[in-house]
Design an enzyme around this catalytic site. Structure first.
Site, PDB file in Angstrom:
ATOM      1  CD  GLU A  80     -25.660 -15.515 -22.892  1.00 44.45           C
ATOM      2  OE1 GLU A  80     -24.488 -15.564 -22.497  1.00 44.45           O
ATOM      3  OE2 GLU A  80     -26.585 -16.173 -22.394  1.00 44.45           O
ATOM      4  CB  CYS A 112     -29.532 -17.503 -20.118  1.00 44.82           C
ATOM      5  SG  CYS A 112     -28.135 -18.339 -20.846  1.00 44.82           S
ATOM      6  CG  HIS A 234     -32.059 -21.113 -18.891  1.00 43.91           C
ATOM      7  ND1 HIS A 234     -32.023 -20.822 -20.233  1.00 43.91           N
ATOM      8  CD2 HIS A 234     -30.770 -21.358 -18.519  1.00 43.91           C
ATOM      9  CE1 HIS A 234     -30.771 -20.880 -20.653  1.00 43.91           C
ATOM     10  NE2 HIS A 234     -29.992 -21.204 -19.641  1.00 43.91           N
TER      11      HIS A 234
HETATM   12  N1  CAA Z   1     -24.838 -43.052 -21.251  1.00 42.19           N
HETATM   13  C1  CAA Z   1     -25.689 -42.342 -20.469  1.00 42.19           C
HETATM   14  N2  CAA Z   1     -25.289 -41.283 -19.721  1.00 42.19           N
HETATM   15  C2  CAA Z   1     -23.995 -40.930 -19.776  1.00 42.19           C
HETATM   16  C3  CAA Z   1     -23.058 -41.636 -20.569  1.00 42.19           C
HETATM   17  C4  CAA Z   1     -23.540 -42.739 -21.324  1.00 42.19           C
HETATM   18  N3  CAA Z   1     -22.726 -43.433 -22.121  1.00 42.19           N
HETATM   19  N4  CAA Z   1     -21.863 -41.057 -20.397  1.00 42.19           N
HETATM   20  C5  CAA Z   1     -22.023 -40.016 -19.527  1.00 42.19           C
HETATM   21  N5  CAA Z   1     -23.315 -39.940 -19.167  1.00 42.19           N
HETATM   22  C6  CAA Z   1     -23.945 -38.977 -18.253  1.00 42.19           C
HETATM   23  C7  CAA Z   1     -23.078 -38.688 -17.025  1.00 42.19           C
HETATM   24  O1  CAA Z   1     -23.201 -39.717 -16.069  1.00 42.19           O
HETATM   25  C8  CAA Z   1     -23.678 -37.377 -16.580  1.00 42.19           C
HETATM   26  O2  CAA Z   1     -24.876 -37.645 -15.887  1.00 42.19           O
HETATM   27  P1  CAA Z   1     -25.121 -37.032 -14.426  1.00 42.19           P
HETATM   28  O3  CAA Z   1     -25.060 -35.525 -14.640  1.00 42.19           O
HETATM   29  O4  CAA Z   1     -26.478 -37.499 -14.060  1.00 42.19           O
HETATM   30  O5  CAA Z   1     -24.028 -37.499 -13.562  1.00 42.19           O
HETATM   31  C9  CAA Z   1     -24.081 -36.698 -17.900  1.00 42.19           C
HETATM   32  O6  CAA Z   1     -24.013 -37.708 -18.910  1.00 42.19           O
HETATM   33  C10 CAA Z   1     -23.172 -35.534 -18.298  1.00 42.19           C
HETATM   34  O7  CAA Z   1     -21.869 -36.028 -18.379  1.00 42.19           O
HETATM   35  P2  CAA Z   1     -20.668 -35.344 -17.594  1.00 42.19           P
HETATM   36  O8  CAA Z   1     -20.943 -35.325 -16.126  1.00 42.19           O
HETATM   37  O9  CAA Z   1     -19.410 -35.993 -18.042  1.00 42.19           O
HETATM   38  O10 CAA Z   1     -20.734 -33.821 -18.021  1.00 42.19           O
HETATM   39  P3  CAA Z   1     -20.119 -33.110 -19.287  1.00 42.19           P
HETATM   40  O11 CAA Z   1     -18.660 -32.933 -19.142  1.00 42.19           O
HETATM   41  O12 CAA Z   1     -20.628 -33.741 -20.523  1.00 42.19           O
HETATM   42  O13 CAA Z   1     -20.774 -31.660 -19.137  1.00 42.19           O
HETATM   43  C11 CAA Z   1     -22.368 -29.934 -19.172  1.00 42.19           C
HETATM   44  C12 CAA Z   1     -22.182 -31.445 -19.170  1.00 42.19           C
HETATM   45  C13 CAA Z   1     -21.783 -29.361 -17.898  1.00 42.19           C
HETATM   46  C14 CAA Z   1     -23.859 -29.598 -19.237  1.00 42.19           C
HETATM   47  C15 CAA Z   1     -21.615 -29.378 -20.428  1.00 42.19           C
HETATM   48  O14 CAA Z   1     -22.340 -29.728 -21.580  1.00 42.19           O
HETATM   49  C16 CAA Z   1     -21.430 -27.895 -20.404  1.00 42.19           C
HETATM   50  O15 CAA Z   1     -20.454 -27.379 -19.860  1.00 42.19           O
HETATM   51  N6  CAA Z   1     -22.394 -27.139 -21.019  1.00 42.19           N
HETATM   52  C17 CAA Z   1     -22.331 -25.688 -21.048  1.00 42.19           C
HETATM   53  C18 CAA Z   1     -22.691 -25.073 -19.709  1.00 42.19           C
HETATM   54  C19 CAA Z   1     -24.105 -25.346 -19.264  1.00 42.19           C
HETATM   55  O16 CAA Z   1     -24.985 -25.633 -20.061  1.00 42.19           O
HETATM   56  N7  CAA Z   1     -24.370 -25.192 -17.952  1.00 42.19           N
HETATM   57  C20 CAA Z   1     -25.706 -25.358 -17.424  1.00 42.19           C
HETATM   58  C21 CAA Z   1     -25.996 -24.389 -16.277  1.00 42.19           C
HETATM   59  S1  CAA Z   1     -25.481 -22.728 -16.693  1.00 42.19           S
HETATM   60  C22 CAA Z   1     -26.835 -22.021 -17.459  1.00 42.19           C
HETATM   61  O17 CAA Z   1     -27.911 -22.455 -17.316  1.00 42.19           O
HETATM   62  C23 CAA Z   1     -26.598 -20.841 -18.341  1.00 42.19           C
HETATM   63  C24 CAA Z   1     -26.408 -21.311 -19.730  1.00 42.19           C
HETATM   64  O18 CAA Z   1     -27.368 -21.469 -20.476  1.00 42.19           O
HETATM   65  C25 CAA Z   1     -25.093 -21.571 -20.204  1.00 42.19           C
END
Ligand code: CAA
Length: 389
Positions: A80, A112, A234
């Site tokens: 992609e 993906c 994945h």
């Molecule tokens: N210590 C420990 N944990 C902590 C922390 C700390 N100090 N601060 C935050 N966290 C935890 C949060 O509690 C959260 O845990 P939970 O999910 O268990 O609640 C985790 O860290 C993630 O934090 P956020 O909820 O704030 O999420 P984020 O804004 O960092 O976003 C994400 C995470 C959505 C994966 C982001 O990295 C993202 O958008 N990534 C790209 C999209 C993606 O990978 N999507 C996955 C499915 S789509 C797919 O599979 C296709 C693909 O490859 C893209």
């Protein structure tokens, strides 16, 4: 029915990586958010001159060792991160590897997921022509942009698999569960270098589609959760995989402890934690990780989950073949990763911000550490690759 599946498998990733603790420091974020919250330690960063073609060719070179190139009847290139709207990236790989002219080459796209559709298209072909082989390469660079929520889930990598009848590593079962839905969780319009993503929504869909694909697969195959010794997903970020596996247990009325989840998916995530997301290659780098780190898997059935945003999801399975260890590229993988250079944050930003010419002007690529193939230059809108001597 004749067995068909993976005869050899090898992966390649960039020779540079950024520690997510350094990214956290640069962003003023608690490093535990990345290491615990996302389950990620490092991300591979491609230098200028490393693209989907060079990564794929480097992975394929390893997968094709000891394989007669004349037996490769088809090269399927899943990505992609396409470099051209018309020409298939696989044609460059075909040339770099000296594959025979009698060989179909095509590029496949569905986020993906396209590595999995390539696999599922190849298997009936191999049943029909069991003396032929298919080279499947999946290669991607995950880019979300500097200072975005997706940034710590970037990465890059390519996997190459020779698929054949009577495979030496993994024979696939015929049954699969597959689901397509029109959703906007992640996409990249032609004019954008970086993906657009609704991260939370994409993670929710990843789980929902897992349940749907699994239920279909379970109904069609008659297999239960416990019929699979290991699972491979994945892996956009490792923590999402662990959560998804807990959820799959719940769907099957199995209360899994963290130790159970680590047992089922832990080995498959070892490379993902330090490579990051590699989109189409991710599931299959996970498979290579499982093969490289798990104790003897002979005769064990593996459950596999493929998810491509937009979206198509598939659950399928396969059984590990006797003697598979003798064909693995474990030492090559570990040597490559051990030799990676760690970037400073500033170096990462430089690599990330490098602009390839888009106006036909000539550009000799700066020389960086790569595998055996690199992009040497771009001129007149054409990419020129070379073998590194
Ligand atoms: N210590 C420990 N944990 C902590 C922390 C700390 N100090 N601060 C935050 N966290 C935890 C949060 O509690 C959260 O845990 P939970 O999910 O268990 O609640 C985790 O860290 C993630 O934090 P956020 O909820 O704030 O999420 P984020 O804004 O960092 O976003 C994400 C995470 C959505 C994966 C982001 O990295 C993202 O958008 N990534 C790209 C999209 C993606 O990978 N999507 C996955 C499915 S789509 C797919 O599979 C296709 C693909 O490859 C893209």
């Amino acid at each position: 029915m004749i067995k068909v599946g993976i005869d050899t498998i090898a992966f390649y990733t960039a020779h540079y990586a950024l520690d997510l603790a350094d990214l956290a420091a640069a962003r003023g974020i608690d490093p535990n958010k990345f290491s615990i919250g996302l389950g990620q330690q490092q991300m591979a960063v491609p230098p200028p001159g490393e693209d989907i073609v060079t990564m794929a060719a480097n992975a394929a070179l390893q997968a094709l060792q000891f394989i007669d190139p004349n037996s490769i009847e088809m090269l399927l290139f899943a990505t992609e991160s396409g470099i051209d709207q018309s020409k298939a990236a696989g044609i460059y790989v075909h040339d770099l590897l000296g594959l025979p002219a009698r060989c179909r080459v095509i590029e496949l796209k569905q986020a993906c997921y396209s590595g999995t559709v390539a696999l599922q298209l190849a298997l009936p072909f191999l049943r029909q022509f069991p003396d032929k082989k298919v080279l499947l390469v999946a290669s991607d660079i995950a880019r979300y942009g500097l200072n975005t929520p997706g940034e710590p889930s970037q990465g890059c990598g390519a996997v190459a698999m020779v698929l054949s009848a009577n495979p030496r590593i993994l024979a696939f079962d015929a049954e699969y569960g597959v689901v397509t839905e029109n959703v906007m969780d992640f996409w990249r319009p032609n004019y954008s270098e970086n993906a657009f993503v609704d991260g939370k929504y994409s993670s929710k869909l990843y789980m929902n589609m897992l349940e749907k694909a699994w239920q279909q697969y379970r109904d069609l195959s008659g297999r239960d959760f416990s019929d699979h010794a290991y699972y491979c997903y994945h892996a956009p970020v490792s923590r999402l995989v662990e959560k998804a596996h807990h959820y799959l247990g719940k769907v099957n009325r199995e209360k899994l402890s963290d130790a159970d989840v680590a047992q089922h998916v832990g080995h498959s995530l070892t490379y993902a934690r330090i490579v990051g997301n590699s989109y189409t290659a991710s599931l299959y780098i996970g498979l290579a990780s499982l093969f490289d780190f798990a104790e003897d898997l002979t005769g064990k059935r593996l459950g596999l989950y493929s998810y491509g945003s937009g979206c198509v999801a598939e659950f399928f399975s396969g059984t590990v073949q006797p003697g598979y260890q003798t064909v693995l590229a474990t030492a090559h993988h570990q040597d490559m990763l051990a030799k990676r250079k760690t970037l400073t944050y500033a170096e990462y930003e430089d690599f990330f911000s490098f602009k390839y010419p888009d106006d036909g002007s000539a550009c000799d690529m700066p020389v960086h550490e790569t595998g055996q193939f690199r992009l040497a230059s771009i001129a007149d809108h054409k990419r020129h690759y070379e073998k590194v001597t």
